[in-house]
Design an enzyme around this catalytic site. Structure first.
Site: not given
Ligand code: NDP
Length: 236
Positions: A34, A142, A146, A13-14, A50
């Site tokens: 992980r 979330y 954030k 991903g990012i 982790d």
């Protein structure tokens, strides 16, 4: 000069896009993974870790310091979602998201600060989300985590500015990765309708913002929140 860069969640991903871009620019890049496959190629050092486990974080820093030297650029990117409406959200889903997305950032930044203070320079970049400012139904955990990153990063900017350590946030909008691949098509359509640029971000769009904030050109930027969201937050 090649810097020691540590990116969490850099196996896909990012995070992987950031890792590739920074490694291609000549930095010595370490990433966490992980249980899955470690990333290969691009000269990236994979570190099994982790980030919710303080001992594993300590071990990761020790390994990176031995291989690449003290971390000069920290990118706290790893994150999870456990979506659900508030009335149906179990406490463990709230806690897990806060732990991975916010508390782990504290853990990583605290450990990275040690070497940065000694070096009297450093860059911290936290990957937040447009949702931090906008809120999102079904993502109260979330969005809280954030949004917490913004207050956290700005506090570090104040604490550490005199030591030539900058702390900034990148706030991506909807980005095409595994995290968003699970969203139903209808949901994606509804989200796209709210984005002035009319498309999702590519992981490379987010990586470019991170690379900039880590660069010499950004040395006078700290405490900033840089949205990379196709205009969905209108600069917030
Ligand atoms: P992905 O789901 O594709 O990847 C998440 C990454 O985080 C993986 O590398 C994963 O590792 C890692 N990770 C999760 N939990 C842990 C943990 N406890 N310890 C170590 N690593 C962990 O996510 P994206 O690339 O989409 O997201 C990257 C960041 O960008 C996240 O913080 C996300 O919240 C944020 N973001 C994403 C948006 C999007 O639309 N995609 C929009 C806004 C923000 P593993 O492979 O081992 O699971």
């Amino acid at each position: 000069m090649a810097r020691s860069v540590f990116i969490t969640g850099g196996n896909r991903g990012i995070g992987f896009a950031i890792a590739k871009m920074m490694a291609e620019a000549g930095d010595r890049v370490a990433v966490t993974y992980r249980s899955g496959e470690p990333p290969s190629g691009h000269g990236i050092l994979p570190v099994q870790c982790d980030i919710t486990d303080p001992d594993q974080v300590e071990a990761a820093f020790k390994l990176i310091e031995a291989e690449h030297g003290p971390v000069e650029v920290l990118v706290a990117n790893a994150g999870i979602t456990r979506d659900g409406l508030l009335m149906r959200m179990p406490e463990e889903d709230f806690a897990a998201v806060i732990d991975t997305n916010l508390t782990a950032a504290y853990r990583l930044a605290k450990r990275a600060t040690r070497g940065m203070l000694r070096a009297r320079k450093g860059r911290m970049i936290f990957i937040s989300s447009a949702v931090a400012m906008l809120g999102e139904a079904g993502q109260s955990n979330y969005a809280a985590a954030k949004a917490g990153l913004i207050g956290f990063s700005r506090s570090l900017a104040r604490e550490l500015g005199s030591r030539n350590i900058t702390s900034n946030v990148v706030a991506p909008g909807l980005t095409s990765t595994d995290m968003t691949a699970v969203l139903p098509e209808e949901r994606i359509k509804a989200l796209l309708a709210q984005i002035p640029l009319g498309s999702t971000a590519r992981p490379e769009d987010i990586a470019a913002a991170v690379r900039f904030l880590a660069s010499d050109e950004a040395s006078y930027i700290t405490g900033a929140v840089l949205p990379v969201d196709g205009g969905v937050g209108m600069g917030h």
